[in-house]
Design a protein around this motif. Structure first.
Motif, short mmCIF file in Angstrom:
data_model
loop_
_atom_site.label_atom_id
_atom_site.label_comp_id
_atom_site.label_asym_id
_atom_site.label_seq_id
_atom_site.Cartn_x
_atom_site.Cartn_y
_atom_site.Cartn_z
N PHE A 41 27.94 15.57 -32.20
CA PHE A 41 27.41 14.22 -32.05
C PHE A 41 28.40 13.41 -31.21
O PHE A 41 29.57 13.80 -31.06
N VAL A 42 27.96 12.29 -30.70
CA VAL A 42 28.80 11.44 -29.85
C VAL A 42 28.75 10.02 -30.39
O VAL A 42 27.67 9.47 -30.65
N SER A 43 29.93 9.42 -30.55
CA SER A 43 30.00 8.03 -31.02
C SER A 43 29.65 7.09 -29.87
O SER A 43 29.65 7.49 -28.70
N PRO A 44 29.36 5.82 -30.17
CA PRO A 44 29.07 4.85 -29.10
C PRO A 44 30.21 4.72 -28.10
O PRO A 44 29.99 4.32 -26.95
N GLU A 45 31.44 5.05 -28.50
CA GLU A 45 32.60 4.98 -27.59
C GLU A 45 32.76 6.25 -26.77
O GLU A 45 33.68 6.35 -25.95
N GLY A 94 26.22 9.47 -35.22
CA GLY A 94 26.36 9.51 -33.76
C GLY A 94 25.08 9.98 -33.10
O GLY A 94 24.08 10.31 -33.76
N ILE A 95 25.09 10.01 -31.79
CA ILE A 95 23.95 10.47 -31.00
C ILE A 95 24.08 11.98 -30.82
O ILE A 95 25.14 12.46 -30.39
N PRO A 96 23.05 12.75 -31.17
CA PRO A 96 23.13 14.20 -30.90
C PRO A 96 23.42 14.45 -29.43
O PRO A 96 22.80 13.82 -28.56
N ILE A 97 24.37 15.35 -29.16
CA ILE A 97 24.79 15.53 -27.76
C ILE A 97 23.68 16.13 -26.90
O ILE A 97 23.70 16.01 -25.68
N GLY A 98 22.70 16.73 -27.55
CA GLY A 98 21.56 17.25 -26.79
C GLY A 98 20.60 16.17 -26.32
O GLY A 98 19.77 16.41 -25.44
N ASN A 99 20.74 14.95 -26.86
CA ASN A 99 19.87 13.83 -26.47
C ASN A 99 20.48 13.12 -25.26
O ASN A 99 21.10 12.06 -25.37
N VAL A 100 20.33 13.72 -24.09
CA VAL A 100 20.95 13.20 -22.87
C VAL A 100 20.44 11.81 -22.54
O VAL A 100 21.23 10.92 -22.16
N LEU A 113 39.54 11.92 -28.48
CA LEU A 113 38.60 12.89 -27.92
C LEU A 113 37.66 13.46 -28.97
O LEU A 113 36.46 13.61 -28.72
N LEU A 114 38.19 13.81 -30.14
CA LEU A 114 37.41 14.53 -31.15
C LEU A 114 37.69 13.97 -32.54
O LEU A 114 38.85 13.77 -32.91
N HIS A 115 36.61 13.75 -33.28
CA HIS A 115 36.73 13.34 -34.68
C HIS A 115 36.16 14.44 -35.57
O HIS A 115 35.06 14.93 -35.33
N VAL A 116 36.94 14.84 -36.58
CA VAL A 116 36.52 15.86 -37.54
C VAL A 116 36.40 15.20 -38.90
O VAL A 116 37.31 14.48 -39.33
#
Length: 552
Positions: free
Chosen positions: A294-298, A247-253, A224-227
């Protein structure tokens, strides 16, 4: 010199506030009213933006006053229990962005902190910072083993700037207490104390590194979460080295959708991460705005910036779980009762009135579809209601409320039909079962049994010692009782002696008065003289009765 500098800063603050049409803040400090009136006559006052909301005007004024005031406003935005809702929401938009300082200064600070040339530690170092804020800026670098890292460096001279502005904030808080009595309910000095602690923690990057390490350990191996990993051998008070996050900024929907990420799952995972941090670990990232995620590709969350963290004790967790469950069951009596049992409100609180107040603010929430119900807003209304019944809301709960509010907003931005209750209710029910039911008792029994077993051989001696001390205590109590009885007997005796002394003295005086009133006539004693001698004799007798004796 210091006072003159503070006066100059205060006059500048007044000028900025008046320019942004925030006269009410200046009026609260009587000392600056004449200066405010002078500023109001300035030509540019003709163009004052009175149609702009006060929250926007206050935010812009704080941004103009500089980094410390921006961070103070950000901290205030986490205390909606103290501020009107419109101001709290606007202060949350404060941007902590300032121009970067020079690459030469960064290199010099890093080399001073690590004790060697930059090339000793890094094979590559980007001199252009990727982020710059009021306290620190971040550079990208690469270690000799090929690992890509982020290097965070404190701004040069930032400590003196912060200390100077903290002194000014304390001065403003004391002036508000003195000249604006309504401000006392906001406890301005305590609020500045809280800010001082937060900002001083940010000035020691080892504190943020420790926060990151703890959160990483809590989610070790989690999908779920990487630190990011902390490189402790390269971390000092003024320098912090972390694994770089991609990763992709989570605000970039749109970017997330283009990467094929399941937006519904991503939104629900964010809620689960929050509740896991709060209820499983009691330690949560309290600054989870879009810029820090940020969000990983997975589809895995990746967090950065661990300067602001919150902690919850077992009592806090139980309070939250009970109230969330009771709220969604619309059991307002249970909400009120949980406050009373937990000691959050005074024992004499009228439970019926408290329940009615909670119902008044919570019932309209259910007029909306359940997917639009906000946990964060429920907590805010609950805290505001409880304050009317003299509940002192704990800062960690308010920080959690603000974090939850951000998580909800982010989750519904990712997936507008997000139903928080679908994720939260099973989690809370499971937590309640594990921590408050028979399973919790058995779990506690298993946890404590080894300690009891280890203490078993010591129980006879502990029991003997307890009985011996109890016997000594009883003997000591009996001795104290005897001493008390003796004191009481002596007091009664002293009271009796005092009574006889007063009565005897009075009789002697009365007898002397009567003896002086008459003389014997023809050898016959007058009745006054007879009475006088009788009173004198009685007085002498009473005085003898009250005379101290050797063994009373």
């Amino acid at each position: 010199m210091t006072r003159l500098r503070q006066l100059g800063r205060l006059l500048r603050i007044t000028r900025v506030f008046v320019r942004h049409d925030l006269d009410e803040f200046v009026t609260a400090i009587h000392l600056f009213r004449p200066y405010r009136l002078l500023l109001r006559m300035a030509p540019w006052r003709l163009f004052a933006r009175r149609n702009v909301p006060r929250g926007v005007r206050l935010r812009e004024a704080l941004e103009e006053l500089g980094p410390v005031f921006v961070k103070f406003g950000q901290m205030l935005s986490t205390r909606p229990d103290l501020l009107p809702e419109d101001i709290a929401e606007e202060l949350a938009r404060l941007q902590d962005r300032v121009p970067p300082f020079s690459a030469e200064a960064s290199v010099r600070l890093i080399e001073q902190a690590l004790g060697g040339k930059l090339e000793t530690w890094f094979s590559e170092f980007s001199r252009e910072p990727i982020a710059s804020a009021s306290v620190a800026q971040v550079h990208i670098a690469r270690l000799h083993d090929g690992a890509e890292v982020a290097v965070k460096v404190l701004r040069p001279g930032i400590e003196s700037v912060i200390e100077r502005d903290l002194e000014l904030l304390y001065l403003l808080a004391r002036l508000a207490l003195r000249y604006a009595p309504p401000a006392r309910r906001f406890r301005p000095v305590e609020v500045v104390d809280e800010f001082s602690k937060t900002i001083h923690d940010e000035l020691d990057l080892r504190v943020e590194s420790a926060n990151a390490s703890r959160l990483r350990a809590n989610f070790e191996g989690s999908t779920l979460l990487h630190v990011p990993k902390v490189y402790w051998d390269l971390t000092r008070r003024t320098v912090m080295v972390l694994e770089r996050i991609h990763g992709i900024p989570i605000g970039n929907v749109e970017g997330l959708k283009a990467a094929g990420i399941d937006m519904r799952m991503l939104a629900h995972n964010g809620v689960e991460i929050f509740f896991t941090q709060a209820f499983r670990d009691g330690f949560f990232h309290a600054d989870m705005h879009p810029g820090n995620i940020f969000v990983s590709p997975e589809g895995q969350y990746r967090a950065v910036d661990f300067g602001i963290m919150g902690t919850l004790g077992e009592k806090d967790k139980r309070y939250l779980a009970e109230n969330f469950l009771a709220f969604f069951n619309r059991d307002y009596h249970a909400v009120a009762d949980s406050h009373l049992r937990a000691g959050w409100v005074a024992p004499g609180t009228n439970l019926v009135e408290f329940e009615a107040a909670i119902r008044t603010v919570c019932e309209p929430v259910f007029a909306r579809p359940i997917k639009e119900i906000s946990f964060g807003r429920f907590l805010l209304h609950l805290f505001q209601t409880a304050r009317r019944f003299n509940m002192e809301v704990q800062p960690q709960l308010v920080l959690l409320q603000k974090t939850l509010f951000n998580i909800e907003g982010l989750g519904r931005r990712l997936y507008p039909d997000l139903d928080l209750w679908e994720t939260a209710k099973p989690y809370l029910e499971r937590w309640m079962s594990e921590h408050m039911g028979p399973r919790a008792f058995l779990k506690s029994l298993r946890r404590e049994f080894p300690k009891w077993w280890a203490m078993l051989p010591e129980i006879p001696s502990l029991l003997h010692e307890s009985l011996r001390r109890a016997g000594e205590t009883d003997a000591a109590q009996e001795a104290r009782v005897r001493e008390l009885e003796e004191l009481r007997r002596q007091l009664r005796h002293q009271q009796r002696r005092l009574y006889f002394a007063i009565a005897g003295s009075g009789s002697l005086i009365a007898g002397a008065v009567f003896l002086g009133m008459g003389m014997p006539v023809s050898g016959v004693w007058a009745w006054e003289q007879l009475t006088g001698w009788a009173l004198a004799a009685a007085g002498a007798f009473l005085l003898l009765r009250g005379w101290p004796r050797r063994n009373p």
